[in-house]
Design an enzyme around this catalytic site. Sequence first.
Site, PDB file in Angstrom:
ATOM      1  N   SER A 118       6.788 -12.149   8.174  1.00  0.00           N
ATOM      2  CA  SER A 118       6.388 -13.145   7.185  1.00  0.00           C
ATOM      3  C   SER A 118       7.364 -13.277   6.037  1.00  0.00           C
ATOM      4  CB  SER A 118       5.002 -12.814   6.646  1.00  0.00           C
ATOM      5  OG  SER A 118       5.013 -11.508   6.120  1.00  0.00           O
ATOM      6  N   ASP A 166      -1.360 -16.377   0.216  1.00  0.00           N
ATOM      7  CA  ASP A 166      -2.029 -15.254   0.845  1.00  0.00           C
ATOM      8  C   ASP A 166      -3.534 -15.224   0.660  1.00  0.00           C
ATOM      9  OD1 ASP A 166       0.611 -12.815   0.258  1.00  0.00           O
ATOM     10  OD2 ASP A 166       0.345 -14.381   1.774  1.00  0.00           O
ATOM     11  N   HIS A 206       4.877  -9.097   0.050  1.00  0.00           N
ATOM     12  CA  HIS A 206       5.116 -10.518  -0.149  1.00  0.00           C
ATOM     13  C   HIS A 206       5.595 -10.782  -1.563  1.00  0.00           C
ATOM     14  CE1 HIS A 206       2.369 -12.036   3.353  1.00  0.00           C
ATOM     15  NE2 HIS A 206       3.535 -11.606   3.760  1.00  0.00           N
TER      16      HIS A 206
END
Lengths: 180, 165
Positions: free
Chosen positions: A57, A123, A96
């Site tokens: 990701s 998210d 992230h």
Amino acid sequence: MGYIGETIDSIKSIQIRQLLTQAISLGMIVTSALIIWKALMCVTGSESPVVVVLSGSMEPGFKRGDILFLHMSKDPIRAGEIVVFNVDGRDIPIVHRVIKVHERENTGEVDVLTKGDNNYGDDRLLYAEGQQWLHRHHIMGRAVGFLPYVGWVTIIMTEKPIIKYILIGALGLLVITSKD
Amino acid sequence: MHSFGYRANSLLTFAVTILAFMCAIVSFSFSNQTPSAQIQILNINWFQKQPHGNDEVSLTLNITADLQSLFTWNTKQVFAFVAAEYKTSKNSLNQVSLWDAIIPEKEHAKFWIQISNKYRFIDQGYNLRRKDFNLTLHWHVMPKTGKMFADKIVMSGYSLPDAYR
């Protein structure tokens, strides 16, 4: 008869001493690895100072199998930082980037929204049921440095545990059969 | 002491140690960095209060930037994003990312782009009318190995209209 008994005793005692020495050196290696790990935890201020990237990701920046070095400080969380966080109820940490920050005037508490660089949406789907924002206590550290490819060892050992057993068996065999 | 295995082992250990040392040293090499950027708000597309009570605004931005000086031999990509920063009575700082891009090569680092905001500009509350805000271009240099570093250019003087439209 007495002579045979003597030789048997001497052989046994040599083997025991050698075995003990090898066991102690093995213990020393394991303990020093543990010391280094705990020292890293103290220096970086994070519970897991090194994490392996497991998903794609954050590509092309971080690929699966890369290792990230984390550091946690009291500095406020700002947009653009790459953070590692745990969602309540999940045990795998996620790495992230922070895209939104809302920091409260009085308390300094902060609402944070994250998104993977390679993901289309933010998210919120990954957070717990009904959770819209992350808070400081969810965040385990900021990524400050990285090493490519080195994490594949951990991924292989987790996904195919048979390799872990083979490795440990081979190491054990090597320790037992080595003469020095 | 002089067996092949022993020699191969110590050679390998030495090589790996040197490699790790080099990877760490690489983080300390800094080059002359002179990035530049300009952002213009071309249009406020709409500005409304959402049903759940929060203000939302949609903008069209014109972003010009030259980030070529950030690229070195150790740069894998530069992640650039534009964030709006403002203060409200409840929140001492709000940072909302409006647009981001991944720049994989030096040739793509000098660009001009006109887009509407990729991510929704939503406030926590309804404080955006007549709000002054800064637009900041942040960049995050992600290396092939070693330490990552980030910096930004702050451009101030932008504001939102008095009334919803």
